[in-house]
Design a protein around this motif. Structure first.
Motif, PDB file in Angstrom:
ATOM      1  N   LYS A 169      -5.516  -0.432   6.008  1.00 16.28           N
ATOM      2  CA  LYS A 169      -5.638   0.777   5.474  1.00 16.28           C
ATOM      3  C   LYS A 169      -5.056   2.106   5.856  1.00 16.28           C
ATOM      4  N   ILE A 170      -4.628   1.825   7.468  1.00 17.66           N
ATOM      5  CA  ILE A 170      -4.031   3.037   7.725  1.00 17.66           C
ATOM      6  C   ILE A 170      -2.436   2.989   8.036  1.00 17.66           C
ATOM      7  N   CYS A 171      -1.742   4.249   7.583  1.00 16.74           N
ATOM      8  CA  CYS A 171      -0.282   4.086   7.485  1.00 16.74           C
ATOM      9  C   CYS A 171       0.434   4.100   8.713  1.00 16.74           C
ATOM     10  N   PRO A 172       1.196   2.930   8.654  1.00 14.32           N
ATOM     11  CA  PRO A 172       2.016   2.898  10.192  1.00 14.32           C
ATOM     12  C   PRO A 172       2.890   4.041  10.439  1.00 14.32           C
ATOM     13  N   HIS A 173       3.335   4.589   9.219  1.00 14.53           N
ATOM     14  CA  HIS A 173       4.248   5.791   9.804  1.00 14.53           C
ATOM     15  C   HIS A 173       3.577   7.288   9.979  1.00 14.53           C
ATOM     16  N   THR A 185       0.836  -1.343  -0.040  1.00 16.05           N
ATOM     17  CA  THR A 185       0.042  -0.049  -0.025  1.00 16.05           C
ATOM     18  C   THR A 185       0.756   1.391  -0.033  1.00 16.05           C
ATOM     19  N   TYR A 186       0.254   2.337  -0.733  1.00 19.96           N
ATOM     20  CA  TYR A 186       1.096   3.668  -0.767  1.00 19.96           C
ATOM     21  C   TYR A 186       0.420   4.548   0.007  1.00 19.96           C
ATOM     22  N   CYS A 187       0.972   5.322   0.488  1.00 24.58           N
ATOM     23  CA  CYS A 187       0.532   6.502   1.641  1.00 24.58           C
ATOM     24  C   CYS A 187       0.668   7.783   0.984  1.00 24.58           C
ATOM     25  N   GLU A 188      -0.354   8.420   0.494  1.00 24.70           N
ATOM     26  CA  GLU A 188      -0.397   9.747  -0.318  1.00 24.70           C
ATOM     27  C   GLU A 188       0.274  10.867   0.631  1.00 24.70           C
ATOM     28  N   LYS A 236      -0.014   7.536  10.262  1.00 20.71           N
ATOM     29  CA  LYS A 236      -1.517   7.161  10.765  1.00 20.71           C
ATOM     30  C   LYS A 236      -2.525   7.916   9.548  1.00 20.71           C
ATOM     31  N   SER A 237      -2.013   7.986   8.418  1.00 21.84           N
ATOM     32  CA  SER A 237      -3.086   8.640   7.501  1.00 21.84           C
ATOM     33  C   SER A 237      -3.754   7.531   7.010  1.00 21.84           C
ATOM     34  N   GLU A 238      -5.214   7.980   6.530  1.00 22.94           N
ATOM     35  CA  GLU A 238      -5.999   6.983   6.004  1.00 22.94           C
ATOM     36  C   GLU A 238      -5.936   7.331   4.328  1.00 22.94           C
ATOM     37  N   ARG A 239      -5.441   8.147   3.719  1.00 24.57           N
ATOM     38  CA  ARG A 239      -5.070   8.391   2.471  1.00 24.57           C
ATOM     39  C   ARG A 239      -4.340   7.464   1.710  1.00 24.57           C
ATOM     40  N   THR A 240      -4.574   6.374   1.531  1.00 24.29           N
ATOM     41  CA  THR A 240      -3.595   5.237   1.275  1.00 24.29           C
ATOM     42  C   THR A 240      -4.328   4.426  -0.023  1.00 24.29           C
ATOM     43  N   TYR A 241      -3.616   3.903  -0.722  1.00 20.93           N
ATOM     44  CA  TYR A 241      -4.171   3.140  -1.527  1.00 20.93           C
ATOM     45  C   TYR A 241      -3.228   2.037  -2.063  1.00 20.93           C
ATOM     46  N   LEU A 242      -3.764   0.806  -2.493  1.00 18.41           N
ATOM     47  CA  LEU A 242      -3.077  -0.378  -2.862  1.00 18.41           C
ATOM     48  C   LEU A 242      -2.279  -0.245  -4.162  1.00 18.41           C
ATOM     49  N   ILE A 243      -1.189  -0.406  -4.181  1.00 21.58           N
ATOM     50  CA  ILE A 243      -0.580  -0.502  -5.492  1.00 21.58           C
ATOM     51  C   ILE A 243      -0.159  -1.802  -6.098  1.00 21.58           C
ATOM     52  N   GLN A 244      -0.223  -2.928  -5.329  1.00 22.90           N
ATOM     53  CA  GLN A 244       0.036  -4.244  -5.979  1.00 22.90           C
ATOM     54  C   GLN A 244      -0.562  -5.138  -4.811  1.00 22.90           C
ATOM     55  N   GLY A 245      -0.963  -6.318  -5.498  1.00 22.02           N
ATOM     56  CA  GLY A 245      -1.517  -7.437  -4.318  1.00 22.02           C
ATOM     57  C   GLY A 245      -2.830  -7.887  -4.832  1.00 22.02           C
ATOM     58  N   ASN A 246      -3.524  -7.201  -5.597  1.00 19.98           N
ATOM     59  CA  ASN A 246      -4.922  -7.728  -6.083  1.00 19.98           C
ATOM     60  C   ASN A 246      -4.790  -8.320  -7.388  1.00 19.98           C
ATOM     61  N   GLU A 247      -3.672  -8.563  -8.081  1.00 24.86           N
ATOM     62  CA  GLU A 247      -3.755  -9.132  -9.184  1.00 24.86           C
ATOM     63  C   GLU A 247      -4.228 -10.450  -9.494  1.00 24.86           C
ATOM     64  N   CYS A 248      -4.663 -10.837 -10.803  1.00 27.21           N
ATOM     65  CA  CYS A 248      -4.952 -12.286 -10.989  1.00 27.21           C
ATOM     66  C   CYS A 248      -4.635 -12.488 -12.385  1.00 27.21           C
ATOM     67  N   THR A 249      -3.428 -12.552 -12.909  1.00 26.08           N
ATOM     68  CA  THR A 249      -3.302 -12.600 -14.192  1.00 26.08           C
ATOM     69  C   THR A 249      -2.453 -14.064 -14.754  1.00 26.08           C
ATOM     70  N   GLU A 273       5.714   3.274   1.316  1.00 29.85           N
ATOM     71  CA  GLU A 273       5.025   2.298   1.128  1.00 29.85           C
ATOM     72  C   GLU A 273       5.129   1.294   2.000  1.00 29.85           C
ATOM     73  N   TYR A 274       4.161   0.500   2.439  1.00 26.50           N
ATOM     74  CA  TYR A 274       4.129  -0.755   3.591  1.00 26.50           C
ATOM     75  C   TYR A 274       3.307  -1.561   3.203  1.00 26.50           C
ATOM     76  N   GLU A 275       3.555  -2.650   4.039  1.00 26.33           N
ATOM     77  CA  GLU A 275       2.961  -3.841   3.770  1.00 26.33           C
ATOM     78  C   GLU A 275       1.356  -4.005   4.243  1.00 26.33           C
ATOM     79  N   THR A 276       0.588  -4.118   3.194  1.00 26.80           N
ATOM     80  CA  THR A 276      -0.919  -4.134   3.457  1.00 26.80           C
ATOM     81  C   THR A 276      -1.410  -5.011   4.484  1.00 26.80           C
ATOM     82  N   VAL A 277      -0.815  -6.337   4.281  1.00 29.88           N
ATOM     83  CA  VAL A 277      -1.384  -7.530   5.174  1.00 29.88           C
ATOM     84  C   VAL A 277      -1.453  -7.118   6.720  1.00 29.88           C
TER      85      VAL A 277
END
Ligand code: GTP
Ligand code: MG
Ligand code: ZN
Lengths: 220, 117
Positions: free
Chosen positions: B88-92, B72-75, B94-107, B80-84
Motif C-alpha cells: 500500500k505504501i509508495c516506494p518512491h 498501484t498508482y500513487c496520487e 512513502k505516501s499511503e495515498r495510493t490505489y490499485l489500478i489493475q490486478g483485481n480483475e476476473c473477467t 506506478e509501482y508493483e503492488t505485490v
C-alpha cells in the motif's frame, strides 16, 4: 471452432439477477439489507438488539451460515421471522441464493429483511446480493487497520457499524484513524460506533434504519 | 470456497452466451485473473473440471488462465509501482495515498466455440 470475444465480468449474470431482485423488493416495499463482517464481529448480537430496539418494525432475517442453524434459532427466539439459507459450502451469498431464501421464508408484511452474510471480509463484497443497502460491521477487537487490508468491503458498504465499543478500554483501537481510513475509501459511508451489549450508540443506528425504510418506500 | 462460487458464475454466464449465440460446444474458455484477486489458479482449474460436467455445452471446455499483474498508482508522486512487491505504501515517496489500478480483475476474455451449422 471460432473464437468469440466476450470481455465479460464473471459476475455479469449475477449482477443482472441482483438488479431484478432489487426491483422486486422495491415493488414489495421491503428493504433488504446485506449485513457483512468477519466471523464473530457481532452480526447476530446486533440483530438481536435491533429487533428489541425497533418493536414496531416487522423484521425478518436470512441466516447464511455455512452449516449450522444456531443463529436462525436465536433470531426466532427473539420473536422475528428467520430462515437458515443453505450455501453448499460457498464463501458468499449471491443474488440467486438470496432470492431462494427470501421466497422460502416469505416476506409479505415485512418492513425490513436482513441477510446475515457469511463471516468473511473479502468474498461477500464482490457479489451483489440484490440488497437495497449494504452494511458492514467491524468490531474494535479486529483493529483499526482493516480498511487498509480489505478496501473493497469498505468501498461497497453504505454504512459501517463499529461494534463492541464497550471493550474500547481494553484494546488499542484508534476510532478517529479508523473512520478516516474508511472515509478515504468511501467518502459517503455512514458510521455508527455502538455496543449491542450496553446499548450505547444503538439509537442512532435504529434511527438510521427507520429513515432508510421510509426512503425505500417513498421512492417505490 | 471462493473459487467454486466464481466457477458457478462463469458457467452460468457461458450457458447464457451459448443460448444467445446458438453454440453447441465450447472448446475452451480464457479467463483473465488479476494477481491480487485472491483466486488460487490451480484450485480454480480443479473446481472447473469438476463443475463443467454438469453443463452439456461445457463438458469439453478447457480452462485457460491469463494472469494480469497488479499495479498501484500513487496520487502524491503520480508514479506506478508493483503492488505485490511494495503493498500500500509508495516506494518512491512513502505516501499511503495510493490505489490499485489493475490486478483485481476476473473477467471472461474469450471462448472457442462451435455453433449450429
Ligand atoms: N463486549 C461485547 N461483546 C459483544 C458485542 N456484540 C457481540 N459480542 C460478542 O461477540 C461474540 C460473537 O457475537 P455474534 O453476534 O455471534 O457474532 P456474529 O458476527 O454473528 O458471528 P458469526 O455468525 O459466527 O460470524 C459473542 O460472544 C458476543 O457475545 C458487544 O457489543 N460487546
Ligand atoms: Mg451470527
Ligand atoms: Zn509516491
Amino acid at each position: 471452432m471460432k473464437v468469440i470475444e466476450l470481455h465479460k465480468s464473471v459476475t455479469d449474470s449475477n449482477d443482472r439477477d441482483a438488479d431484478r431482485l432489487r426491483a422486486e423488493m422495491k415493488k414489495a416495499g421491503v428493504l433488504l439489507i446485506n449485513l457483512m463482517s468477519s466471523p464473530g464481529s457481532g452480526k447476530t448480537t446486533l440483530l438481536g438488539a435491533t429487533i428489541k430496539g425497533m418493536p414496531d418494525t416487522r423484521i425478518a432475517v436470512l441466516e447464511a451460515d455455512i452449516d449450522s442453524a444456531v443463529d436462525a434459532e436465536k433470531i426466532a427466539s427473539w420473536g422475528a421471522r428467520a430462515i437458515q439459507v443453505h450455501t453448499d459450502g460457498m464463501c458468499h451469498m449471491d443474488a440467486g441464493m438470496t432470492r431462494e431464501g427470501l421466497e422460502g421464508m416469505g416476506y409479505e408484511g415485512v418492513d425490513l429483511a436482513v441477510l446475515e452474510n457469511i463471516g468473511n471480509l473479502i468474498c461477500p463484497a464482490e457479489f451483489d446480493t440484490g440488497a437495497g443497502l449494504n452494511v458492514m460491521i467491524l468490531s474494535i477487537t479486529e483493529g483499526d487497520d482493516k480498511p487498509l487490508k480489505y478496501p473493497l468491503m469498505f468501498e461497497t458498504s453504505d454504512a459501517l457499524v463499529i461494534s463492541k465499543i464497550d471493550a474500547l478500554p481494553y484494546f488499542n483501537f484508534d476510532m478517529e484513524k479508523c473512520i478516516e481510513r474508511a472515509r478515504r475509501l468511501n467518502p459517503d459511508i455512514k458510521v455508527f460506533p455502538l455496543s449491542a451489549k450496553t446499548g450505547e450508540g444503538m439509537q442512532a443506528w435504529t434511527d438510521y434504519l427507520h429513515q432508510e425504510i421510509r426512503n425505500w418506500r417513498e421512492n417505490s | 470456497m471462493h473459487e467454486l462460487g466464481i466457477v458457478t458464475h462463469v458457467a452460468k454466464t457461458l450457458d447464457e452466451v451459448a443460448e444467445e449465440n446458438r453454440i453447441t460446444k465450447i472448446g475452451s474458455v480464457t479467463l483473465q485473473i488479476g494477481e491480487v484477486s485472491g483466486i488460487i489458479n490451480d484450485y480454480f482449474v480443479d473446481c472447473w473440471d469438476y463443475f463443467k460436467k454438469k453443463h452439456p455445452v461445457l463438458q469439453e471446455a478447457v480452462m485457460k488462465i491469463e494472469i494480469i499483474p497488479a499495479v498501484t498508482y500513487c496520487e502524491d508522486c503520480r508514479s506506478e509501482y508493483e503492488t505485490v512487491k511494495y503493498g500500500k505504501i509508495c516506494p518512491h515517496c512513502k505516501s499511503e495515498r495510493t490505489y490499485l489500478i489493475q490486478g483485481n480483475e476476473c473477467t471472461i476474455k474469450e471462448i472457442e466455440a462451435e455453433t449450429e451449422e
